[in-house]
Design a protein around this motif. Structure first.
Motif, PDB file in Angstrom:
ATOM      1  N   ARG A  10     -11.311  17.221  -9.382  1.00  0.00           N
ATOM      2  CA  ARG A  10      -9.899  17.476  -9.656  1.00  0.00           C
ATOM      3  C   ARG A  10      -9.528  18.939  -9.462  1.00  0.00           C
ATOM      4  N   GLY A  11     -10.537  19.787  -9.300  1.00  0.00           N
ATOM      5  CA  GLY A  11     -10.285  21.209  -9.120  1.00  0.00           C
ATOM      6  C   GLY A  11     -11.315  21.847  -8.210  1.00  0.00           C
ATOM      7  N   LEU A  12     -10.884  22.858  -7.472  1.00  0.00           N
ATOM      8  CA  LEU A  12     -11.773  23.607  -6.588  1.00  0.00           C
ATOM      9  C   LEU A  12     -11.582  25.096  -6.836  1.00  0.00           C
ATOM     10  N   ARG A  60      -6.202  20.849  -8.147  1.00  0.00           N
ATOM     11  CA  ARG A  60      -5.879  22.206  -8.593  1.00  0.00           C
ATOM     12  C   ARG A  60      -6.858  23.192  -7.959  1.00  0.00           C
ATOM     13  N   LEU A  61      -6.332  24.339  -7.529  1.00  0.00           N
ATOM     14  CA  LEU A  61      -7.106  25.288  -6.743  1.00  0.00           C
ATOM     15  C   LEU A  61      -7.092  26.672  -7.383  1.00  0.00           C
ATOM     16  N   GLY A  62      -8.224  27.356  -7.297  1.00  0.00           N
ATOM     17  CA  GLY A  62      -8.318  28.708  -7.830  1.00  0.00           C
ATOM     18  C   GLY A  62      -9.203  29.580  -6.966  1.00  0.00           C
ATOM     19  N   VAL A  63      -9.088  30.888  -7.155  1.00  0.00           N
ATOM     20  CA  VAL A  63      -9.909  31.865  -6.438  1.00  0.00           C
ATOM     21  C   VAL A  63     -10.706  32.667  -7.453  1.00  0.00           C
ATOM     22  N   VAL A  64     -12.004  32.784  -7.208  1.00  0.00           N
ATOM     23  CA  VAL A  64     -12.882  33.631  -8.019  1.00  0.00           C
ATOM     24  C   VAL A  64     -13.566  34.592  -7.057  1.00  0.00           C
ATOM     25  N   THR A  65     -13.174  35.848  -7.112  1.00  0.00           N
ATOM     26  CA  THR A  65     -13.630  36.835  -6.146  1.00  0.00           C
ATOM     27  C   THR A  65     -14.068  38.109  -6.852  1.00  0.00           C
ATOM     28  N   ASN A  66     -14.916  38.878  -6.194  1.00  0.00           N
ATOM     29  CA  ASN A  66     -15.286  40.191  -6.715  1.00  0.00           C
ATOM     30  C   ASN A  66     -14.310  41.274  -6.263  1.00  0.00           C
ATOM     31  N   LYS A  67     -13.315  40.906  -5.465  1.00  0.00           N
ATOM     32  CA  LYS A  67     -12.262  41.827  -5.050  1.00  0.00           C
ATOM     33  C   LYS A  67     -11.275  42.016  -6.202  1.00  0.00           C
ATOM     34  N   PRO A  68     -10.685  43.207  -6.357  1.00  0.00           N
ATOM     35  CA  PRO A  68      -9.670  43.398  -7.402  1.00  0.00           C
ATOM     36  C   PRO A  68      -8.523  42.395  -7.277  1.00  0.00           C
ATOM     37  N   VAL A  69      -7.948  42.023  -8.408  1.00  0.00           N
ATOM     38  CA  VAL A  69      -6.888  41.013  -8.429  1.00  0.00           C
ATOM     39  C   VAL A  69      -5.685  41.440  -7.595  1.00  0.00           C
ATOM     40  N   ILE A 104      -2.435  28.217  -4.976  1.00  0.00           N
ATOM     41  CA  ILE A 104      -3.470  28.734  -5.877  1.00  0.00           C
ATOM     42  C   ILE A 104      -2.937  28.847  -7.304  1.00  0.00           C
ATOM     43  N   ASP A 105      -3.561  28.127  -8.230  1.00  0.00           N
ATOM     44  CA  ASP A 105      -3.139  28.132  -9.629  1.00  0.00           C
ATOM     45  C   ASP A 105      -3.762  29.268 -10.433  1.00  0.00           C
ATOM     46  N   VAL A 106      -4.966  29.685 -10.054  1.00  0.00           N
ATOM     47  CA  VAL A 106      -5.740  30.629 -10.863  1.00  0.00           C
ATOM     48  C   VAL A 106      -6.381  31.672  -9.957  1.00  0.00           C
ATOM     49  N   VAL A 107      -6.320  32.936 -10.371  1.00  0.00           N
ATOM     50  CA  VAL A 107      -7.041  34.008  -9.680  1.00  0.00           C
ATOM     51  C   VAL A 107      -7.841  34.797 -10.713  1.00  0.00           C
ATOM     52  N   VAL A 108      -9.143  34.860 -10.525  1.00  0.00           N
ATOM     53  CA  VAL A 108     -10.018  35.715 -11.332  1.00  0.00           C
ATOM     54  C   VAL A 108     -10.677  36.694 -10.369  1.00  0.00           C
ATOM     55  N   GLY A 109     -10.432  37.990 -10.583  1.00  0.00           N
ATOM     56  CA  GLY A 109     -10.928  39.006  -9.664  1.00  0.00           C
ATOM     57  C   GLY A 109     -12.050  39.839 -10.244  1.00  0.00           C
ATOM     58  N   LEU A 168      -9.156  28.380 -17.275  1.00  0.00           N
ATOM     59  CA  LEU A 168      -7.759  28.508 -16.878  1.00  0.00           C
ATOM     60  C   LEU A 168      -7.257  27.273 -16.128  1.00  0.00           C
ATOM     61  N   LEU A 169      -8.134  26.636 -15.366  1.00  0.00           N
ATOM     62  CA  LEU A 169      -7.738  25.401 -14.685  1.00  0.00           C
ATOM     63  C   LEU A 169      -7.508  24.271 -15.680  1.00  0.00           C
ATOM     64  N   GLY A 170      -8.230  24.309 -16.793  1.00  0.00           N
ATOM     65  CA  GLY A 170      -8.070  23.270 -17.806  1.00  0.00           C
ATOM     66  C   GLY A 170      -8.661  21.937 -17.403  1.00  0.00           C
ATOM     67  N   ILE A 171      -9.723  21.981 -16.604  1.00  0.00           N
ATOM     68  CA  ILE A 171     -10.389  20.772 -16.117  1.00  0.00           C
ATOM     69  C   ILE A 171     -11.852  20.826 -16.536  1.00  0.00           C
ATOM     70  N   SER A 172     -12.421  19.696 -16.893  1.00  0.00           N
ATOM     71  CA  SER A 172     -13.827  19.658 -17.291  1.00  0.00           C
ATOM     72  C   SER A 172     -14.721  20.129 -16.148  1.00  0.00           C
ATOM     73  N   PRO A 173     -15.760  20.903 -16.449  1.00  0.00           N
ATOM     74  CA  PRO A 173     -16.622  21.462 -15.401  1.00  0.00           C
ATOM     75  C   PRO A 173     -17.191  20.431 -14.433  1.00  0.00           C
ATOM     76  N   GLU A 174     -17.482  19.230 -14.914  1.00  0.00           N
ATOM     77  CA  GLU A 174     -18.082  18.228 -14.026  1.00  0.00           C
ATOM     78  C   GLU A 174     -17.124  17.750 -12.938  1.00  0.00           C
ATOM     79  N   HIS A 175     -15.848  18.101 -13.065  1.00  0.00           N
ATOM     80  CA  HIS A 175     -14.853  17.687 -12.070  1.00  0.00           C
ATOM     81  C   HIS A 175     -14.383  18.852 -11.198  1.00  0.00           C
TER      82      HIS A 175
END
Length: 232
Positions: free
Chosen positions: A5-7, A107-116, A132-137, A157-164
Motif C-alpha cells: 500500500r506504500g512505497l 502512497r509514496l514517499g522519499v527517504v534520501t540523505n540529501k537535505p530536504v 509524494i506524500d512524505v519526504v524524509v531527508g 508518516l505514511l501511516g501504513i503497517s511496515p509489512e505493506h
C-alpha cells in the motif's frame, strides 16, 4: 502474496539522475579555491552518504586542505541549493510509473540523505511533488541511511503497517535501512551504487523502474506507457 500500500524511494540514482548538478556544485567550489575539477564519473562514486561526506570525499580527492572542510561544505551546499535542478532529470519511466501508482491509491514517499530543501526543489522541478506524500531527508533526523531511523520515520508518516511497504533504492544503504526498519526492499540495477546490486541481499532486483508494477500491482509493466502517463 503481499499487498503493498506504500512505497518509499531513495532519490539520487533511483528516481533522478542528479550527478551533473552535484558535480557542478563540487567543481564550482574547487575552482574557487584554486583546485582542479573532478570528473563526473569520480563524483558519481562519492554520492549516497549525504552532502557532508560528499564534500569531504571531493576535497580530499582534489588534494585540498581538509582544515577548510566546513567552509567548503557550506559553499557546495549554497551553490547546489541554487542549481539543484538545472540538469537533473528523472530516470526512464519514473514519472509515468509514479503517476500510475499514485492514481491507484499507493502512497509514496522519499527517504534520501540529501537535505530536504534541495529534495523538494527537485521534486517540484520535475513535477513529482503531487505524487509524494512524505519526504524524509538527510537533515530531518540526527542520523542518515543506512541507519533505519529515517525509514522508520517515513513509515510512521505514511501511516501504513511496515509489512505493506517497500523501500526502493540503488545502494546497499537503502537495503540495509529497510531491513533495519522491518520492511522489504527493491534494489535497482542502475544508479550510483559502488558495489553490484546483486550483493545487497534485497528482496527484489529490477533493471527498469517500471518493473515495480509487477511487484506492487502484480501486473506486467506497461511499456511503452500510454501517452496519458508520459510527462510531456
Amino acid at each position: 502474496m503481499t499487498e503493498y500500500r506504500g512505497l518509499l524511494f531513495d532519490l539520487d540514482g533511483t528516481l533522478v539522475d542528479s550527478v551533473a548538478d552535484i558535480c557542478a556544485a563540487v567543481n564550482h567550489m574547487l575552482l574557487l579555491i584554486g583546485l582542479p575539477s573532478l570528473r563526473e564519473d569520480a563524483v558519481r562514486r562519492m554520492i549516497g552518504d549525504g552532502l557532508p561526506k560528499l564534500a569531504e570525499r571531493a576535497l580530499e580527492a582534489a588534494g585540498g586542505d581538509m582544515s577548510t572542510l566546513a567552509e567548503f561544505t557550506m559553499g557546495v551546499s549554497s551553490y547546489y541549493q541554487e542549481h539543484a535542478a538545472d540538469h537533473t532529470a528523472c530516470f526512464p519511466n519514473v514519472f509515468a510509473t509514479l503517476q500510475y501508482l499514485y492514481e491507484r491509491g499507493i502512497r509514496l514517499g522519499v527517504v534520501t540523505n540529501k537535505p530536504v530543501s534541495a529534495t523538494r526543489i527537485i521534486l517540484r522541478s520535475l513535477e513529482l511533488s503531487d505524487f509524494i506524500d512524505v519526504v524524509v531527508g538527510g537533515d530531518s533526523l540526527p542520523v542518515r541511511k543506512p541507519d533505519p531511523a529515517p525509514v522508520i520515520e517515513a513509515v510512521r508518516l505514511l501511516g501504513i503497517s511496515p509489512e505493506h511497504i517497500l523501500m526502493v533504492g540503488d545502494s546497499a544503504h537503502d537495503v540495509d535501512a529497510a531491513f533495519g526498519a522491518g520492511i522489504k526492499s527493491v534494489a535497482v540495477t542502475y544508479g550510483y551504487h559502488r558495489s553490484p546490486p546483486s550483493s545487497f541481499n534485497a528482496d527484489h532486483l529490477i533493471d527498469s523502474f517500471e518493473d515495480l508494477l509487477a511487484i506492487v500491482l502484480q501486473i506486467a509493466p506497461i511499456v511503452p506507457f500510454d501517452k496519458a502517463y508520459t510527462k510531456l
